[in-house]
Scaffold this active site. Structure first.
Site, PDB file in Angstrom:
ATOM      1  CB  SER A 108      -2.257  59.186 -48.411  1.00 38.34           C
ATOM      2  OG  SER A 108      -2.045  59.181 -47.011  1.00 38.34           O
ATOM      3  CE1 TYR A 131       1.440  62.176 -42.459  1.00 39.26           C
ATOM      4  CE2 TYR A 131       0.119  60.455 -43.473  1.00 39.26           C
ATOM      5  CZ  TYR A 131       0.280  61.771 -43.079  1.00 39.26           C
ATOM      6  OH  TYR A 131      -0.723  62.683 -43.321  1.00 39.26           O
ATOM      7  CB  THR A 157       3.712  64.414 -44.761  1.00 35.37           C
ATOM      8  OG1 THR A 157       3.025  64.357 -46.021  1.00 35.37           O
ATOM      9  CG2 THR A 157       2.941  65.343 -43.843  1.00 35.37           C
ATOM     10  CE  LYS A 253       0.528  67.531 -48.682  1.00 35.04           C
ATOM     11  NZ  LYS A 253       0.051  67.611 -47.277  1.00 35.04           N
ATOM     12  CG  HIS A 277      -1.874  68.012 -42.890  1.00 34.14           C
ATOM     13  ND1 HIS A 277      -0.716  67.289 -43.058  1.00 34.14           N
ATOM     14  CD2 HIS A 277      -2.862  67.094 -42.879  1.00 34.14           C
ATOM     15  CE1 HIS A 277      -0.994  66.004 -43.130  1.00 34.14           C
ATOM     16  NE2 HIS A 277      -2.294  65.856 -43.042  1.00 34.14           N
TER      17      HIS A 277
END
Length: 391
Positions: A108, A131, A157, A253, A277
């Site tokens: 992440s 992100y 994402t 995603k 999520h």
């Protein structure tokens, strides 16, 4: 005496006992009334098997490819943030366990370990979950660093322009930076094992964001980058921007509808992850599993469709594959193992899920993944897959 843990639920309970209330709420909680969180699990439970008997299952093959790379079974250790709340060097532990299981590990953007440090402890397949902040140079630098560290796949994402409303944060006092209250101090004092193993080392840090932003490393500095400073202008045209900075495979995603899945493939992404999520963003969203048949039917040849949300058993993985998923992303399940027993716990959880998948396949009469087809399932999800395939 060490407790015997026979399934993911046992590890969840062990994680609950080990973690302070605020940390377990962060791991376990969903948005608002948690309708979506419950719906994710209910979708798997609504599907029933219709097994085939008298099939030769003396040999079994769960091998597949995920985003073009070989995998031992159809799962990815998915991206989860602020894992330093659960154990030190959390992402390194997750990545090593994933490699031992023959699976990719997705790191992440909100990780608490540097991506370079994760690469140093594993030769396994690594993906970067991204992100995008208002200052896009941060994301560009993250992508450049991941390319240099030989990450294979980029996963953007798309369901988190802002954080969903998570009531448990207010109930348990979860906040970064920490707001010290009598209730929080009591929470910490009543979890001495966590304090000794994790809490004594201070607040976890979002070190990857910090390095790429060339700013202070404290989580209190970077939480704003992840939420209030997220790039709210991000749109479909920006897939071309990603392509300029990433030469590997690109997955989106957070796709939550068939129309957006079609748009994703029209913009030349390599695959999508059907995801809400983990029920942590928009309460009331559909279960990804319920979308799967329709999206797979519309996907162009060679495109890959993944699904996440609510996977707790190997039989859940079998159901997803039978409905057409290339594989699943595992989120909370490996984290229960991580919190309860560190890397050994993650390794055990992954081994349990793989063994359960193998048992399920044999009981279904499926010697390999290609035999896992929608006609082995009954319920509305399977019926939708049948209709889509016949169209």
């Amino acid at each position: 005496m060490t407790a015997i843990r026979s399934n993911v639920a046992d590890y969840r309970e062990a994680a609950r006992r080990f973690l302070p209330r605020f940390a377990f709420a962060y791991l376990e909680g969903g948005a608002e009334n948690e309708i979506t969180l419950r719906r994710n699990r209910a979708a798997f439970e609504a599907l029933a098997f219709e097994p085939r008997v008298l099939r030769d299952v003396s040999t079994l093959d769960t091998r597949t490819t995920l985003a073009g790379q070989a995998a031992a079974w159809p799962a990815v250790v998915g991206p989860t943030g602020i894992n330093g709340l659960f154990r030190r060097a959390a992402e390194e532990a997750l990545a090593r366990a994933a490699q031992k299981a023959g699976l990719p590990f997705a790191l992440s953007t909100a990780s608490t370990s540097l991506l370079e440090d994760v690469r140093n402890v594993t030769e396994g397949d690594l993906w970067l979950q991204l992100y995008v902040q208002q200052d896009r140079r941060i994301a560009e630098n993250l992508m450049a660093r991941a390319r240099a560290a030989k990450f294979s796949t980029l996963m953007l994402t798309v369901d988190t322009p802002v954080l969903g409303q998570r009531d448990d944060y207010a109930r348990t006092g979860f906040a970064m930076p920490v707001r010290w209250t009598p209730a929080l101090l009591w929470d910490l004092a009543t979890h001495p094992r966590w304090l000794a193993a994790v809490g004594i080392h201070g607040q976890p840090r979002l070190v990857n964001l910090s390095r790429s932003a060339r700013l202070g490393a404290g989580i209190e500095d970077r939480t704003g980058t992840r939420t209030h400073r997220m790039d709210l202008t991000l749109n479909w045209r920006d897939v071309a921007w990603l392509r300029r900075h990433w030469q590997g495979r690109i997955l989106l995603k957070g796709i939550q509808g068939a129309s957006d899945a079609r748009l994703a493939f029209a913009h030349d992404v390599d695959g999508v992850v059907l995801s809400n999520h983990g029920g942590r963003q928009l309460d009331g969203a559909r279960s990804p599993l319920d979308l799967l048949g329709e999206v797979v039917a519309d996907a162009p040849r060679g495109a890959e469709v993944f699904v996440d949300g609510g996977i707790r058993r190997g039989s859940d993985i079998a159901k997803a594959v039978a409905l057409g998923a290339r594989g699943v992303l595992l989120g909370r399940a490996p984290l229960y193992g991580l919190a309860a027993a560190g890397e050994a716990g993650v390794t055990d959880v992954l081994a349990m899920l793989h063994k359960e998948l193998q048992t399920c396949m044999r009981l279904l009469g499926c010697p390999d993944l290609s035999a896992l087809t929608f006609d082995l399932l009954t319920a509305h999800g399977a019926a939708a897959a049948r209709e889509a395939a016949a169209a």
